[in-house]
Design an enzyme around this catalytic site. Structure first.
Site, PDB file in Angstrom:
ATOM      1  NE  ARG A 186      48.461  34.822  35.622  1.00  0.00           N
ATOM      2  CZ  ARG A 186      48.649  35.542  34.824  1.00  0.00           C
ATOM      3  NH1 ARG A 186      49.447  35.521  33.557  1.00  0.00           N
ATOM      4  NH2 ARG A 186      47.706  36.597  34.483  1.00  0.00           N
ATOM      5  CE1 TYR A 226      50.451  34.335  41.659  1.00  0.00           C
ATOM      6  CE2 TYR A 226      48.955  32.718  40.378  1.00  0.00           C
ATOM      7  CZ  TYR A 226      49.110  33.801  41.560  1.00  0.00           C
ATOM      8  OH  TYR A 226      48.112  33.966  42.511  1.00  0.00           O
TER       9      TYR A 226
END
Length: 244
Positions: free
Chosen positions: A145, A148
């Site tokens: 991630r 993100y």
């Protein structure tokens, strides 16, 4: 308790599905006049059956479109920023385009809406801005991630910056940092992992289950309401104990 948002006008981005949709419905149920938007015009329009006053097609990455709709809508008391995208991968799988798209949608979309709606809030005596961030990047690192998490950390910082700049002007700005929430986009990511994908997400939850969009919406209602009048600049974690 009911009518917690009675007399207030709310503007919601990414209202077609997931957390944005749940928030739009919850705001309407608590008495707010809700304007919900999404790039998916057809799906967001179904919110009128749930008590939402108006729906519009809106690309949160289009500054001119955001500005035009803000002028059309006029003053709102609540701004809920839910637009976002989850990129999967480490820094090695993050292209320049991935980085730019993620920051444009996850962070700059909030810059656009806040800049567009804030002047009328200030003229009208204040309001509540609620930004959807994430536990990932703000409170804990999550595998794959990379960009993100970077965007969601930026959202938390953006939230604090707005809060401190307008703390004496009647405008509050808070962030919600969910853990793993069962939404259509999350289920899509789980399905991409193949059989057992959803079970994998559940297995890492201390409570043994995923969160619901309605649980996030309940926190959003609190932050949008006058009940949270003494709260601003805070990243509110709601993750079922994932970050413990």
């Amino acid at each position: 308790m009911s009518d917690r948002l009675k007399g207030k006008r709310a503007f919601v981005t990414a209202g077609a599905v997931g957390i944005g949709r749940a928030c739009a419905i919850a705001f309407a149920k608590e008495g707010a006049t809700v304007i919900a938007t999404d790039l998916d015009e057809k799906t967001v329009a179904t919110l009128t059956k749930e008590g939402v006053a108006e729906t519009f097609k809106l690309d949160a990455r289009d500054t001119a479109a955001v500005d035009a709709l803000a002028k059309r809508v006029g003053k709102v008391d609540i701004l809920l920023n839910a637009a976002g995208f989850v990129h999967n991968g480490t820094v090695l799988e993050c292209s320049e385009d991935d980085w730019d798209f993620s920051f444009d949608l996850n962070v700059k979309s909030m810059h656009r809406t806040i800049k567009a709606f804030l002047p009328a809030m200030l003229e009208g005596g204040g309001g509540s801005i609620v930004n959807v961030s994430s536990a990932a990047g703000v409170f804990k690192a999550a595998p794959n991630r990379y960009v993100y998490s970077a965007t969601k950390a930026a959202v938390a910082a953006l939230t604090r910056a707005v809060a401190v700049d307008f703390i004496t002007k009647g405008v509050r700005c808070n962030a919600i940092c969910p853990g793993t929430i069962e939404t259509p986009s999350m289920l899509g990511r789980a399905a991409a992992l193949g059989a057992g994908g959803r079970d994998m997400f559940v297995s890492r939850q201390p409570m043994g289950r995923l969160g619901t969009a309605e649980e996030i919406a309940a926190l959003a209602v609190y932050l949008a309401s006058d009940e949270s009048a003494f709260t601003t600049g805070v990243a509110h974690i709601i993750d079922g104990g994932w970050t413990l």
